[in-house]
Design an enzyme around this catalytic site. Structure first.
Site, short mmCIF file in Angstrom:
data_model
loop_
_atom_site.label_atom_id
_atom_site.label_comp_id
_atom_site.label_asym_id
_atom_site.label_seq_id
_atom_site.Cartn_x
_atom_site.Cartn_y
_atom_site.Cartn_z
N HIS A 190 -1.95 -24.17 26.76
CA HIS A 190 -2.01 -25.29 25.82
C HIS A 190 -2.13 -24.83 24.37
CE1 HIS A 190 -6.47 -25.51 25.20
NE2 HIS A 190 -6.57 -25.19 26.47
N GLU B 183 -4.40 -31.02 25.38
CA GLU B 183 -5.04 -30.71 26.67
C GLU B 183 -6.54 -30.98 26.61
OE1 GLU B 183 -7.23 -28.37 29.71
OE2 GLU B 183 -7.39 -28.23 27.54
N ASP C 236 -9.31 -19.95 23.86
CA ASP C 236 -8.96 -21.26 24.43
C ASP C 236 -8.10 -22.02 23.42
OD1 ASP C 236 -8.89 -23.48 26.03
OD2 ASP C 236 -10.93 -24.12 25.62
ZN LIG Z 1 -8.26 -24.53 27.52
#
Ligand SMILES: [Zn+2]
Length: 446
Positions: free
Chosen positions: A270, A316, A282
């Site tokens: 993402h 996301e 992330d």
């Molecule tokens: Zn993630």
């Protein structure tokens, strides 16, 4: 921490030796360094990229530019709109004689604001989310509910599911019991004075109350005061705003197959991130891993038998909006996917390989397992549900391949201001690229 983590990777698994004997990148711009360069570029040139914002749009522009530059043959944006949210300032302090102090606090994603003057109220100390569920209606009328569950550290991230319930549903369950606001111990495994954000939800018909997270040391402070039998009073101020019908989109890029172009191996990560750090683990890491792995699997002539498709999902973090939108838009071609996989777990080395494929296909996927074994990767069960973004595809019957990364340290940084490029371990990142590339190469050229 990074050095120690590198050492764990090298000592704990056969990965290091295997990485050294894996085919060396042919040049400085070969796939391994492509991944590291992509993570650096996305986190530095775009930075934080909260879903629905101009920053996320800049990330899509970055992705289109970058993927075209890397010679992906079809690069498109599939736009969608959703109701987004923007964080404002947050502050919290313990008030009262002898206890007064500022707390490290953040709003949870989607939280409503407090009144402008803030909320000042006594804390109802709730040891766990299950204790909250067990409390009767109105148990916390006029209080700020504080939920104290600790997350358990685990290599496979298994502690996250139980711990994250209070973040997702804490506000709804506290509101049902009369609370004015909810504050949680951050969902994380670190002891830094940095709170972890993340998405929360409201429920139709239940009053919307503000929701925030404090860092672990601040949660400890509240816990100690409670244990001493003192009444803790909190003052909480949150400023946030909803942004209806905000634009987002998925970036889709193909390396078209030479023999069976209509059959597709999908690799996802993402593009959006939370806004406190620069979304390095992330999920810039996942973006780097899947793009570099697709290129490596396609070979130097970029001519795999089947099409290799990279999807960089939007929105996301705020409820898998991009993953759902992609599955909906591509439901008609679900049968043409040979497999789908995603990378969304930082840069810990891959140690585990699971699938969800047809029984009569297991022999082939077991062969992939044997190709991964020299990288220190164990074969797991045929029971994977895929990661968040490919789960909607799994529900359509698309075969799923899951490469489980070592998440021992992932939740120290996850959704905090500390999720920045310096945390990326290039050795582990390279092992991830090689693992994904081996799996994708075998499926694409089957
Ligand atoms: Zn993630």
């Amino acid at each position: 921490m990074r050095a120690a983590f590198g050492a764990v990777v090298c000592l704990g698994l056969a990965a290091c030796a295997s990485v050294e004997v894996a085919p060396a990148p042919a040049s400085k711009d070969a796939a391994g360094s492509v991944a590291y360069g992509l993570v650096k570029s996305l986190t530095t040139e775009v930075g934080p990229r909260l879903a629905g914002t101009k920053a996320e749009a800049a990330a899509r522009d970055w992705a289109v530019r970058t993927l075209k530059g890397l010679k992906f043959s079809r690069v498109t944006v599939e736009p969608f709109a959703f109701d987004a949210w923007e964080r404002g300032a947050a502050s919290a302090r313990i008030v009262g004689p002898g206890q007064a102090q500022e707390l490290a606090v953040v709003a949870l994603g989607r939280s409503v604001s407090t009144p402008a003057r803030g909320i000042t109220a006594p804390v109802a100390f709730v040891a766990s989310f299950d204790d909250l569920l067990a409390a009767p209606p109105n148990a916390y009328a006029g209080k700020i509910v504080f939920i104290n569950d600790r997350m358990v550290r685990a290599k496979d991230g298994a502690g996250y599911g139980p711990a994250v319930r209070k973040r997702g549903k804490g506000a709804v369950e506290a509101a049902k019991r009369g609370a004015l606001a909810v504050v949680i111990r951050s969902v994380g495994t670190d002891h830094d004075r940095l709170p972890h954000t993340g998405q929360m939800r409201y429920e139709k018909g239940v009053r919307k109350i503000p929701a925030a997270a404090v860092s672990a040391p601040d949660a400890d402070q509240i816990e100690r005061l409670h244990d001493m039998g003192l009444t803790v009073r909190l003052h909480l101020t949150l400023r946030a705003r909803d942004v209806p019908k905000a634009p987002s989109g998925n970036v889709v890029a193909d390396i078209v197959g030479r023999e069976k172009p209509e059959e597709i191996v999908l690799l996802g990560a993402h593009l959006d991130s939370w806004d406190l750090g620069t979304g390095a683990i992330d999920d810039a890491a996942g973006v780097g891993i899947v793009v570099a792995a697709a290129l490596r699997a396609a070979g130097s002539d970029l001519a795999p038998k089947r099409t290799i498709r990279v999807v960089l999902f939007g929105a996301e973090e705020v409820g898998v909006v991009g993953g759902e939108a992609f599955a909906k838009a591509h439901a008609g071609e679900a049968k043409s996917y040979a497999a789908a996989m995603e990378a969304d777990f930082g840069t810990g080395a891959v140690w585990h390989f699971r699938t969800k494929v047809a029984e009569n296909d297991l022999a082939f996927f077991d062969a992939i397992g044997r190709a991964l074994a020299p990288l220190g990767i164990e074969r797991g069960a045929n029971d994977s549900t895929g990661g968040a973004d490919v789960e909607p595809l799994a529900k359509l019957g698309v075969p799923i391949v899951s490469l489980g990364q070592d998440g021992t340290h992932y939740f120290d940084l996850h959704h905090t201001a500390n999720d920045t490029f310096d945390k990326i371990d290039p050795v582990a990142l390279e092992q991830c690229v090689e693992a994904y590339a081996r799996a994708v190469r075998m499926i694409a050229n089957r």
